[in-house]
Scaffold this motif. Structure first.
Motif, mmCIF file in Angstrom:
data_model
loop_
_atom_site.group_PDB
_atom_site.id
_atom_site.type_symbol
_atom_site.label_atom_id
_atom_site.label_comp_id
_atom_site.label_asym_id
_atom_site.label_seq_id
_atom_site.Cartn_x
_atom_site.Cartn_y
_atom_site.Cartn_z
ATOM 1 N N ILE A 179 -25.171 -18.597 -20.795
ATOM 2 C CA ILE A 179 -25.527 -18.073 -19.406
ATOM 3 C C ILE A 179 -23.325 -17.500 -19.504
ATOM 4 C CG2 ILE A 179 -25.012 -17.847 -16.996
ATOM 5 C CD1 ILE A 179 -28.092 -17.749 -18.652
ATOM 6 N N PHE A 180 -23.164 -18.669 -19.763
ATOM 7 C CA PHE A 180 -21.356 -17.869 -19.690
ATOM 8 C C PHE A 180 -20.531 -18.929 -20.241
ATOM 9 C CE2 PHE A 180 -17.653 -20.768 -17.709
ATOM 10 C CZ PHE A 180 -17.121 -19.548 -17.649
ATOM 11 N N ALA A 181 -19.235 -18.898 -20.901
ATOM 12 C CA ALA A 181 -18.957 -20.277 -22.171
ATOM 13 C C ALA A 181 -17.114 -19.131 -21.727
ATOM 14 C CB ALA A 181 -19.250 -19.382 -23.450
ATOM 15 N N VAL A 240 -5.557 -17.398 -27.045
ATOM 16 C CA VAL A 240 -6.632 -17.383 -27.478
ATOM 17 C C VAL A 240 -8.030 -17.783 -26.970
ATOM 18 C CG1 VAL A 240 -5.471 -19.026 -29.545
ATOM 19 C CG2 VAL A 240 -6.448 -19.912 -27.401
ATOM 20 N N SER A 241 -7.608 -17.567 -25.854
ATOM 21 C CA SER A 241 -8.691 -17.741 -24.643
ATOM 22 C C SER A 241 -9.450 -16.585 -24.695
ATOM 23 C CB SER A 241 -7.862 -17.442 -23.167
ATOM 24 O OG SER A 241 -6.957 -18.145 -22.833
ATOM 25 N N ARG A 242 -11.402 -16.394 -24.956
ATOM 26 C CA ARG A 242 -11.901 -15.598 -24.411
ATOM 27 C C ARG A 242 -12.990 -16.311 -22.965
ATOM 28 N NH1 ARG A 242 -8.918 -14.748 -27.444
ATOM 29 N NH2 ARG A 242 -8.804 -12.945 -29.344
ATOM 30 N N THR A 243 -14.083 -15.428 -22.572
ATOM 31 C CA THR A 243 -14.779 -15.782 -22.128
ATOM 32 C C THR A 243 -16.718 -14.957 -22.924
ATOM 33 O OG1 THR A 243 -13.400 -16.378 -19.978
ATOM 34 C CG2 THR A 243 -15.767 -15.312 -19.177
ATOM 35 N N TYR A 244 -17.354 -15.529 -22.266
ATOM 36 C CA TYR A 244 -18.708 -14.473 -22.554
ATOM 37 C C TYR A 244 -19.456 -14.811 -20.448
ATOM 38 C CZ TYR A 244 -23.525 -14.034 -24.082
ATOM 39 O OH TYR A 244 -24.808 -13.968 -24.533
ATOM 40 N N LEU A 245 -19.264 -13.758 -20.894
ATOM 41 C CA LEU A 245 -20.346 -13.673 -19.439
ATOM 42 C C LEU A 245 -21.059 -12.114 -18.786
ATOM 43 C CD1 LEU A 245 -20.638 -14.847 -16.686
ATOM 44 C CD2 LEU A 245 -19.120 -13.861 -15.539
ATOM 45 N N PRO A 246 -22.318 -12.158 -19.277
ATOM 46 C CA PRO A 246 -22.886 -11.104 -19.593
ATOM 47 C C PRO A 246 -23.341 -10.267 -18.297
ATOM 48 C CG PRO A 246 -23.871 -12.319 -20.976
ATOM 49 C CD PRO A 246 -23.096 -12.817 -20.700
ATOM 50 N N ILE A 256 -16.301 -24.747 -22.688
ATOM 51 C CA ILE A 256 -16.810 -24.717 -21.783
ATOM 52 C C ILE A 256 -18.595 -24.382 -21.365
ATOM 53 C CG2 ILE A 256 -17.516 -25.039 -19.242
ATOM 54 C CD1 ILE A 256 -14.367 -26.450 -19.833
ATOM 55 N N ALA A 257 -19.909 -24.307 -20.747
ATOM 56 C CA ALA A 257 -20.712 -23.507 -21.180
ATOM 57 C C ALA A 257 -21.994 -23.885 -20.105
ATOM 58 C CB ALA A 257 -21.441 -23.079 -22.899
ATOM 59 N N ILE A 258 -22.639 -22.925 -19.813
ATOM 60 C CA ILE A 258 -23.900 -23.100 -19.008
ATOM 61 C C ILE A 258 -24.715 -22.364 -19.685
ATOM 62 C CG2 ILE A 258 -24.300 -22.803 -16.533
ATOM 63 C CD1 ILE A 258 -21.423 -22.605 -15.619
ATOM 64 N N THR A 259 -25.954 -23.082 -19.657
ATOM 65 C CA THR A 259 -26.984 -22.591 -20.406
ATOM 66 C C THR A 259 -28.304 -22.931 -19.385
ATOM 67 O OG1 THR A 259 -27.555 -25.034 -21.229
ATOM 68 C CG2 THR A 259 -26.010 -23.279 -22.131
ATOM 69 N N GLN A 260 -29.532 -22.365 -19.434
ATOM 70 C CA GLN A 260 -30.965 -21.944 -19.501
ATOM 71 C C GLN A 260 -31.972 -22.535 -20.250
ATOM 72 O OE1 GLN A 260 -30.488 -18.708 -16.187
ATOM 73 N NE2 GLN A 260 -31.366 -17.747 -16.962
ATOM 74 N N PRO A 261 -33.041 -22.507 -19.999
ATOM 75 C CA PRO A 261 -34.027 -22.616 -21.060
ATOM 76 C C PRO A 261 -34.886 -21.082 -21.665
ATOM 77 C CG PRO A 261 -34.332 -24.680 -19.405
ATOM 78 C CD PRO A 261 -33.295 -23.351 -18.937
#
Length: 241
Positions: A73-75, A214-220, A235-240
């Motif tokens: 979900i987020f990283a 170097v910073s990167r963000t994953y937030l679709p 650091i990441a946030i996930t869900q099934p």
């Protein structure tokens, strides 16, 4: 009757505050931000996969999670690292300290003291503290050390200078008044003072710098998808799935 009126006024004040806070977040286009509730969301700090290999990029982590039926979900990169990709300073994963706390002195942003630790307890409370105040009481689920602290008890780091020409893309983390975590990364270059001021404007008392160029963000969900990188901790946030 008077008490009921006070309750209504209090409720209306809360609604106005939440609306103003949300508006503030929406309007500041300098940052990509994500707010996480540590009590409700599945937050993990990652470094290596089950084969002992450093994830390094968000894409590698994403693919590994998908193989395990988890959706990313987020990283965001979660702190500084050594040339071999190992964390610089403390790293705790699932209650196990994989890299020790660094209390030494040195050059560079990491050692611009006070530096600090961002951690999540076993009862899912998120905290940020100065390195000198950190104690591993056996009830810490995840922790990452970085530096400098941007906010210390509501005050901007004394080394930061307003109007500084030291501009860079930067990412960091703060704790909001309700205990939620706010992750932020600047889109353009920004100096340390203005970045710290942003966290302060949101009501954070403590905030920690994570890294720079170097910073990167994953937030679709906000159409911000960066899956490259060459990091240590992620650091990441996930869900099934």
């Amino acid at each position: 009757m008077k008490q009921a009126g006070l309750i209504v006024l209090s409720f209306l004040f809360t609604l106005l505050f939440v609306a103003a806070f949300a508006k503030h977040l929406r309007e500041d286009e300098r940052f990509i931000t994500y707010i996480a509730d540590p009590k409700k969301m599945d937050i993990h700090f990652y470094w290596k996969d089950d084969k002992g290999e450093n994830f390094r990029s968000i894409q590698n982590l994403k693919s590994w999670l998908e193989n395990g039926k988890r959706k990313l979900i987020f990283a965001m990169n979660g702190g500084m690292y050594k040339p071999d990709g190992s964390p610089q300073g403390l790293f705790i994963e699932n209650g196990k300290a994989l890299s020790p706390l660094d209390t030494a002195s040195g050059g560079g942003n990491f050692y611009l003291k006070p530096n600090g630790v961002f951690y999540i307890t076993t009862d899912n409370k998120a905290l940020i503290c100065k390195t000198s105040d950190f104690k591993d009481n056996g009830k810490i689920k995840y922790a990452t050390q970085s530096g400098p602290m941007m906010l210390i008890d509501g005050q901007i780091h004394p080394a930061f200078k307003e109007g500084s020409a030291n501009l860079n893309i930067r990412n960091g983390v703060g704790i909001l008044p309700d205990g939620s975590i706010i992750f932020a990364m600047s889109k353009p270059g920004i100096n340390f003072y203005d970045f710290a001021q942003y966290f302060k404007s949101l009501g954070c008392k403590n905030a920690l710098y994570l890294d720079g160029l170097v910073s990167r963000t994953y937030l679709p969900e906000k159409n911000w998808v960066q899956t490259d990188g060459n990091f240590g901790v992620i650091i990441a946030i996930t869900q099934p799935r």
